[in-house]
Design a protein around this motif. Sequence first.
Motif, mmCIF file in Angstrom:
data_model
loop_
_atom_site.group_PDB
_atom_site.id
_atom_site.type_symbol
_atom_site.label_atom_id
_atom_site.label_comp_id
_atom_site.label_asym_id
_atom_site.label_seq_id
_atom_site.Cartn_x
_atom_site.Cartn_y
_atom_site.Cartn_z
ATOM 1 N N GLU A 88 42.938 20.483 24.829
ATOM 2 C CA GLU A 88 41.723 21.128 24.306
ATOM 3 C C GLU A 88 40.639 20.089 24.085
ATOM 4 O OE1 GLU A 88 40.226 23.648 20.359
ATOM 5 O OE2 GLU A 88 42.376 23.308 20.712
ATOM 6 N N ILE A 89 39.459 20.368 24.675
ATOM 7 C CA ILE A 89 38.272 19.567 24.445
ATOM 8 C C ILE A 89 37.186 20.504 23.903
ATOM 9 C CG2 ILE A 89 36.509 18.084 25.468
ATOM 10 C CD1 ILE A 89 38.514 17.288 27.599
ATOM 11 N N SER A 90 36.756 20.251 22.691
ATOM 12 C CA SER A 90 35.806 21.153 22.028
ATOM 13 C C SER A 90 34.380 20.907 22.526
ATOM 14 C CB SER A 90 35.870 20.949 20.513
ATOM 15 O OG SER A 90 37.168 21.220 20.042
ATOM 16 N N THR A 91 33.462 21.786 22.139
ATOM 17 C CA THR A 91 32.085 21.730 22.604
ATOM 18 C C THR A 91 31.407 20.437 22.137
ATOM 19 O OG1 THR A 91 31.394 22.962 20.651
ATOM 20 C CG2 THR A 91 31.809 24.220 22.667
ATOM 21 N N TYR A 92 30.498 19.946 22.963
ATOM 22 C CA TYR A 92 29.698 18.752 22.691
ATOM 23 C C TYR A 92 30.527 17.488 22.468
ATOM 24 C CZ TYR A 92 26.299 22.452 21.741
ATOM 25 O OH TYR A 92 25.514 23.572 21.827
ATOM 26 N N ALA A 93 31.787 17.512 22.896
ATOM 27 C CA ALA A 93 32.656 16.368 22.631
ATOM 28 C C ALA A 93 32.083 15.075 23.190
ATOM 29 C CB ALA A 93 34.062 16.609 23.185
ATOM 30 N N ASN B 64 39.163 13.992 15.721
ATOM 31 C CA ASN B 64 38.531 15.083 14.989
ATOM 32 C C ASN B 64 37.022 15.182 15.204
ATOM 33 O OD1 ASN B 64 40.813 16.232 13.767
ATOM 34 N ND2 ASN B 64 40.815 14.713 12.136
ATOM 35 N N PHE B 65 36.442 16.153 14.537
ATOM 36 C CA PHE B 65 35.026 16.463 14.623
ATOM 37 C C PHE B 65 34.154 15.240 14.345
ATOM 38 C CE2 PHE B 65 31.245 17.654 12.068
ATOM 39 C CZ PHE B 65 30.490 18.252 13.072
ATOM 40 N N ALA B 66 33.302 14.885 15.326
ATOM 41 C CA ALA B 66 32.262 13.853 15.170
ATOM 42 C C ALA B 66 32.790 12.516 14.670
ATOM 43 C CB ALA B 66 31.156 14.367 14.247
ATOM 44 N N ILE C 250 40.569 16.927 21.452
ATOM 45 C CA ILE C 250 39.370 16.158 21.143
ATOM 46 C C ILE C 250 38.365 17.113 20.510
ATOM 47 C CG2 ILE C 250 37.485 14.770 22.068
ATOM 48 C CD1 ILE C 250 39.373 13.912 24.321
ATOM 49 N N GLY C 251 37.953 16.826 19.291
ATOM 50 C CA GLY C 251 37.135 17.747 18.516
ATOM 51 C C GLY C 251 35.667 17.769 18.904
ATOM 52 N N THR C 252 34.949 18.717 18.341
ATOM 53 C CA THR C 252 33.524 18.898 18.587
ATOM 54 C C THR C 252 32.739 17.630 18.247
ATOM 55 O OG1 THR C 252 33.689 21.253 18.076
ATOM 56 C CG2 THR C 252 31.494 20.274 17.961
ATOM 57 N N SER C 253 31.861 17.233 19.168
ATOM 58 C CA SER C 253 30.952 16.094 18.970
ATOM 59 C C SER C 253 31.676 14.776 18.689
ATOM 60 C CB SER C 253 29.976 16.377 17.817
ATOM 61 O OG SER C 253 29.186 17.509 18.090
ATOM 62 N N ALA C 254 32.923 14.684 19.104
ATOM 63 C CA ALA C 254 33.717 13.483 18.812
ATOM 64 C C ALA C 254 33.043 12.209 19.303
ATOM 65 C CB ALA C 254 35.109 13.604 19.417
ATOM 66 N N SER D 75 29.711 12.372 20.856
ATOM 67 C CA SER D 75 28.318 12.690 21.189
ATOM 68 C C SER D 75 27.376 11.603 20.673
ATOM 69 C CB SER D 75 27.927 14.046 20.604
ATOM 70 O OG SER D 75 27.916 14.008 19.192
ATOM 71 N N LYS D 76 26.251 11.459 21.372
ATOM 72 C CA LYS D 76 25.233 10.464 21.035
ATOM 73 C C LYS D 76 25.789 9.046 21.062
ATOM 74 C CE LYS D 76 22.155 13.480 18.421
ATOM 75 N NZ LYS D 76 21.335 13.652 17.202
ATOM 76 N N THR D 77 26.567 8.740 22.097
ATOM 77 C CA THR D 77 27.052 7.376 22.330
ATOM 78 C C THR D 77 26.579 6.929 23.713
ATOM 79 O OG1 THR D 77 29.155 8.054 23.341
ATOM 80 C CG2 THR D 77 29.104 7.845 20.934
ATOM 81 N N LEU D 78 26.975 5.735 24.127
ATOM 82 C CA LEU D 78 26.574 5.186 25.426
ATOM 83 C C LEU D 78 27.673 5.312 26.473
ATOM 84 C CD1 LEU D 78 24.776 1.936 24.154
ATOM 85 C CD2 LEU D 78 23.774 4.184 24.628
ATOM 86 N N LEU D 79 28.660 6.140 26.216
ATOM 87 C CA LEU D 79 29.763 6.306 27.162
ATOM 88 C C LEU D 79 29.273 6.907 28.480
ATOM 89 C CD1 LEU D 79 32.589 7.690 24.846
ATOM 90 C CD2 LEU D 79 32.607 5.499 26.055
#
Length: 334
Positions: free
Chosen positions: A329-334, A287-289, A308-312, A314-318
């Motif tokens: 479906e892959i949402s924006t900023y995932a 889900n989201f973030a 995979i939701g939005t920003s799921a 984001s801001k990680t080291l992947l």
Amino acid sequence: TNKYYLYKKQRRVKHSSDAWEDVIPTEYSIDGGGTQPLVLAEADSEDCGYSPVIVPQYKWVDMNINTDYYCADCSASTDKPKIEYRVSGGSITSGANCNYSSVLEASDYSNANIEYAKVGTCITSIGERVFSAKTNLSQVLIPDSVTSIGESAFQGCTSLVDFTMPNSITSIGQYAFAYCVDNFTSFEIPDNVLSISSYAFNFCTGLESITMGSGLTSIGNYAFHQCTSLTSITIQNSVTNIGNYAFASNKITALKFSNNLTTLGDCAFQNNLIKKVVVPESLTMINFATFRNNKLEYISIPTTITKIGTSAFSKTLLTNVVIPDSVTEISTYA
């Protein structure tokens, strides 16, 4: 702990009537079998050789459909206190008597500066806001007759350090221990607890570790949100639902999910220090973030995931992620 029902004795007003009245002085019966005691019968005396049909002259009646209760010692409930407590520099004081009431209410004692409390054995439920904002309260003793802790029961008890939850507890209400701040460093959830309600431990900033019981199935929204010292959690396989923001904004470094988890809420582990995640096959979406703003370096996504939701993440080291073919479906900023 056994279940008991309370009855009072009545007598027939006239021999052949259907009118009844309470026996004076009132007689009570506590039946441990869960069924109403047998009707008490008294025979008429024989008259001229005629033996009449025996008509019951006494009976036991349920005082109220809601008067069943649990207690560890049912030998005498009315004269036992629902709570014993002490204020700073004072002696032990008894609060209201049980009077066959099984819920501890805030009105059952009268001092806002309470520092010690012992809950009576006639109590099965600690009601809403019973100890809320009692900032001097440091020690609470709860008997194993208690099965539930109500909404905001200990909210804002910033000095609470000596507290053990008995194994009899099955539910923890919303905000039950919220804002218990610095002194609460660890907590063990008993095996009989089925659910932790929303915000139950919200902003317990001193909480460092949690051990969850084997019976737990649901962790509510914001249940452990902003427990900013929390580094360690153990999630049992019984858990099927983790709510929105349940563990957001903590310092969790390691995480292992239940294999039976079916719902993982929005932002559930946002703003932590988690480095590795293995998503269980029991989930169908992220889900989201959910894992936003973590130290995430590795994630394993099973073939059961479809979205995979939005920003799921984001801001990680992947730097490298394998997306299975099942994801549609892959949402924006995932």
